[in-house]
Design an enzyme around this catalytic site. Structure first.
Site, PDB file in Angstrom:
ATOM      1  N   LYS A  54       0.840  -1.199   0.000  1.00 46.33           N
ATOM      2  CA  LYS A  54       0.000   0.000   0.000  1.00 46.33           C
ATOM      3  C   LYS A  54       0.876   1.251   0.000  1.00 46.33           C
ATOM      4  O   LYS A  54       0.632   2.201  -0.753  1.00 46.33           O
ATOM      5  CB  LYS A  54      -0.933  -0.010   1.222  1.00 46.33           C
ATOM      6  CG  LYS A  54      -2.035  -1.039   1.080  1.00 46.33           C
ATOM      7  CD  LYS A  54      -2.794  -1.310   2.356  1.00 46.33           C
ATOM      8  CE  LYS A  54      -3.796  -2.441   2.134  1.00 46.33           C
ATOM      9  NZ  LYS A  54      -4.449  -2.918   3.343  1.00 46.33           N
ATOM     10  N   GLN A  98      -4.417  -1.163   9.448  1.00 50.37           N
ATOM     11  CA  GLN A  98      -4.364  -2.536   8.935  1.00 50.37           C
ATOM     12  C   GLN A  98      -4.975  -3.514   9.950  1.00 50.37           C
ATOM     13  O   GLN A  98      -4.585  -3.523  11.120  1.00 50.37           O
ATOM     14  CB  GLN A  98      -2.898  -2.918   8.638  1.00 50.37           C
ATOM     15  CG  GLN A  98      -2.726  -4.262   7.983  1.00 50.37           C
ATOM     16  CD  GLN A  98      -3.317  -4.323   6.573  1.00 50.37           C
ATOM     17  OE1 GLN A  98      -3.159  -3.408   5.761  1.00 50.37           O
ATOM     18  NE2 GLN A  98      -4.030  -5.396   6.262  1.00 50.37           N
ATOM     19  N   ASP A 121     -10.736   3.053   4.079  1.00 48.08           N
ATOM     20  CA  ASP A 121     -11.195   1.660   4.017  1.00 48.08           C
ATOM     21  C   ASP A 121     -12.725   1.611   3.926  1.00 48.08           C
ATOM     22  O   ASP A 121     -13.293   0.585   3.570  1.00 48.08           O
ATOM     23  CB  ASP A 121     -10.764   0.921   5.296  1.00 48.08           C
ATOM     24  CG  ASP A 121      -9.752  -0.189   5.013  1.00 48.08           C
ATOM     25  OD1 ASP A 121      -9.599  -0.552   3.830  1.00 48.08           O
ATOM     26  OD2 ASP A 121      -9.138  -0.673   5.973  1.00 48.08           O
TER      27      ASP A 121
END
Ligand code: NAP
Length: 290
Positions: A54, A98, A121
């Site tokens: 990422k 994460q 997200d």
């Protein structure tokens, strides 16, 4: 019949190129550099790889890309303090924590602490609410990726019967919301659903997100259907397999995503799209033409 392959690598590459071009334009015209910050707690090997990818791909798109790595012993208070700092930092437009987090940390509380407008997200309840109501929030990445792939295979989705297997917050439910938004008639099936093969056989669009290798067999698929396989399952021999029995399904479906190389590459591509969208919104600029 042999289904057309929906190539996620190519679609992701094209999307990343578009994001990079718009990012360069934002920099040149407005002095705005979209910023993505990824937070990793602990040293789970798979998470480390995801965070590294990422960080790298955001940098490659010309974004400000940073990562905060906290030890596995970090407390919830420490993580919440970091999130408060990132929420207040005007150079950070997108924050991704994460998952999974170590067990001493309540991941729900951490997600709710994010500024919803920086929640790239798309898991904050404000974004979930927006997804199921008027829209306009940040859309979870993997479901967004599924829709971009579906659009390639089936540009006109109105009236199609879409069956989603799996009802997780991360994939199944948001995919169902997006399909409904695309005017499909949606069936959301799960482990308590009766006669899954019959339900699936009615699908013009079948999205499998169950985490069970090869569960969807060829005779579950309506001839010509579009099959989007979200499953990423590691087999005993180390190979990756989707939730769909690929060879069987390919002989019946009209189009299908492979595993690997289908939905997988779309997740980071959509994270970059979300970061760009978040940066434009926070700067008061119009929605980027992605
Ligand atoms: P999850 O949270 O474990 O949810 C699985 C869902 O499948 C649940 O709703 C469960 O039903 C349902 N299910 C399980 N067994 C079933 C069965 N035998 N029949 C019918 N439904 C069944 O999984 P997830 O996070 O959504 O992930 C699903 C898959 O997608 C995994 O393979 C994961 O690795 C993959 N994935 C890929 C990406 C990507 O491509 N980047 C991203 C996320 C996930 P209940 O709700 O009734 O328990």
């Amino acid at each position: 019949m042999s289904a057309k392959l929906i190539d996620g690598k190519t679609v992701a590459r094209e999307s990343n190129a578009r994001v990079a071009a718009i990012t360069a334009e934002l920099k040149a015209r407005h002095g705005l550099v979209p910023g993505l910050t990824v937070v990793l707690v602990g040293d789970d090997p798979a998470s480390k790889v995801y965070v590294g990818s990422k960080e790298r791909e955001a940098k490659a798109a010309g974004m400000n890309s940073t990562a905060h790595r906290l030890p596995a012993t970090a407390t919830q208070i420490e993580l919440l303090a970091l999130i408060a700092r990132l929420n207040a930092d005007p150079t950070v437009h997108g924050i991704l924590v994460q998952l999974p987090l170590p067990k001493q940390i309540d991941s729900g509380a951490v997600i709710e602490a994010l500024d919803p407008d920086k929640d790239v997200d798309g898991f904050h309840t404000v974004n979930t609410g927006r997804l199921w109501s008027a829209g306009g929030g940040l859309v979870p990445c993997t479901p967004q990726g599924c829709m971009l792939l579906l659009k390639r295979a089936l540009p006109q989705t109105a009236g199609a019967h879409a069956v989603v297997l799996g009802r997780s917050i991360i994939v199944g439910k948001p995919v169902a919301a997006l399909l409904l938004g695309a005017d499909c008639t949606v069936t959301l099936a799960h482990s308590k659903s009766r006669d899954l093969p019959a339900i699936c056989r009615g699908a013009d669009v079948l999205v499998a997100a169950v985490g069970r290798p090869g569960m969807v067999r060829g005779d579950w698929i309506k001839p010509g259907a579009v099959v989007i396989d979200v499953g990423i399952n590691r087999l005993a021999d180390g190979k990756l397999a989707g939730d769909v029995a690929f060879a069987e399904a390919k002989a019946v479906a009209g189009a299908i995503t492979p595993v690997p190389g289908g939905v997988g590459p779309m997740t980071i591509a959509c994270l970059l799209r979300n970061t760009l969208i978040a940066a434009c919104r926070q700067a008061g600029l119009p929605q980027p033409a992605l």
